[in-house]
Design a protein around this motif. Structure first.
Motif, short mmCIF file in Angstrom:
data_model
loop_
_atom_site.label_atom_id
_atom_site.label_comp_id
_atom_site.label_asym_id
_atom_site.label_seq_id
_atom_site.Cartn_x
_atom_site.Cartn_y
_atom_site.Cartn_z
N ASP A 1 0.83 -1.21 0.00
CA ASP A 1 0.00 0.00 0.00
C ASP A 1 0.86 1.25 0.00
O ASP A 1 0.58 2.22 -0.70
CB ASP A 1 -0.93 0.02 1.21
CG ASP A 1 -2.09 -0.94 1.08
OD1 ASP A 1 -2.31 -1.46 -0.05
OD2 ASP A 1 -2.78 -1.19 2.09
N ARG A 2 1.95 1.23 0.79
CA ARG A 2 2.86 2.38 0.84
C ARG A 2 3.51 2.62 -0.51
O ARG A 2 3.58 3.74 -0.98
CB ARG A 2 3.96 2.15 1.88
CG ARG A 2 3.55 2.39 3.28
CD ARG A 2 4.76 2.31 4.17
NE ARG A 2 4.37 2.28 5.56
CZ ARG A 2 5.21 2.12 6.56
NH1 ARG A 2 6.50 1.97 6.32
NH2 ARG A 2 4.79 2.11 7.79
N GLU B 1 2.41 1.75 -3.40
CA GLU B 1 1.40 2.24 -4.34
C GLU B 1 1.11 3.72 -4.10
O GLU B 1 1.05 4.51 -5.05
CB GLU B 1 0.11 1.43 -4.18
CG GLU B 1 -0.99 1.83 -5.14
CD GLU B 1 -2.26 1.02 -4.91
OE1 GLU B 1 -3.32 1.51 -5.35
OE2 GLU B 1 -2.20 -0.06 -4.32
N LYS B 2 0.97 4.13 -2.83
CA LYS B 2 0.70 5.53 -2.52
C LYS B 2 1.88 6.41 -2.94
O LYS B 2 1.69 7.52 -3.44
CB LYS B 2 0.43 5.70 -1.03
CG LYS B 2 -0.92 5.20 -0.59
CD LYS B 2 -1.11 5.37 0.89
CE LYS B 2 -2.42 4.77 1.35
NZ LYS B 2 -2.58 4.88 2.79
N GLN C 1 1.87 7.02 -6.64
CA GLN C 1 0.83 7.94 -7.07
C GLN C 1 1.18 9.40 -6.74
O GLN C 1 0.76 10.31 -7.43
CB GLN C 1 -0.50 7.58 -6.40
CG GLN C 1 -1.07 6.28 -6.91
CD GLN C 1 -2.31 5.87 -6.13
OE1 GLN C 1 -2.69 6.52 -5.17
NE2 GLN C 1 -2.93 4.78 -6.55
#
Length: 157
Positions: free
Chosen positions: A33-34, A36-37, A40
């Motif tokens: 998740d990190r 991916e963030k 972005q």
């Protein structure tokens, strides 16, 4: 104890392995998740270092031991200052009831703005337990300081 004997230790070991597996999966999920963030928002920086304020506090206390004399003191007059500010705000309502609209706007902006700012500072002091010795008393003072604002914000400190 049944036919197979007591296998509590093996069950506990198996549960430990399962819980470690779940934790590892969660860590991998959080890491993905990190990543991916971060992809972005390339300007975003994720810091895995420990919280800096506690470390900086230790460094300051080590370099300047006399600072510890200032820690833990509270101002017992804060509650009286809060009550006085609230009384002043209520008194201004009484005194300004027959005044012109522009006088009310000016007093609302200056007097009430100053008092609300003072109440925010008092809430901040109470959130750090600097208004009374006991935690509960600090929370009561925090709620009292929050009353003139109309919007509950004291708990957010």
């Amino acid at each position: 104890m049944g036919k197979g004997g007591d296998n509590r230790e093996s069950l506990l070991a198996q549960k430990q392995v399962e819980s470690e597996k779940i934790v590892k999966e969660k860590d991998e999920e959080l890491l993905s998740d990190r990543v991916e963030k971060m992809s972005q928002a390339p300007g975003f920086y994720w810091d895995d270092k420990p919280e800096p304020h506690a470390l900086r506090g230790k460094e300051i206390r080590a370099a300047h031991p006399d600072v510890t004399e200032l820690i833990g003191h509270y101002d017992s007059m804060t509650v009286y200052k809060i009550v006085g500010a609230i009384a002043l705000q209520l008194l201004s309502l009484l005194l300004l009831q027959d005044s012109a609209w522009y006088t009310r706007i000016f007093c609302c902006y200056t007097l009430s703005g100053t008092i609300n700012h003072a109440m925010t500072l008092a809430m901040h002091e109470a959130s750090h337990n600097l208004c009374a010795k006991k935690f509960f008393n600090n929370r009561v003072i925090l709620i009292l300081a929050n009353l003139p604002m109309g919007i509950p914000s004291g708990a957010s400190f």
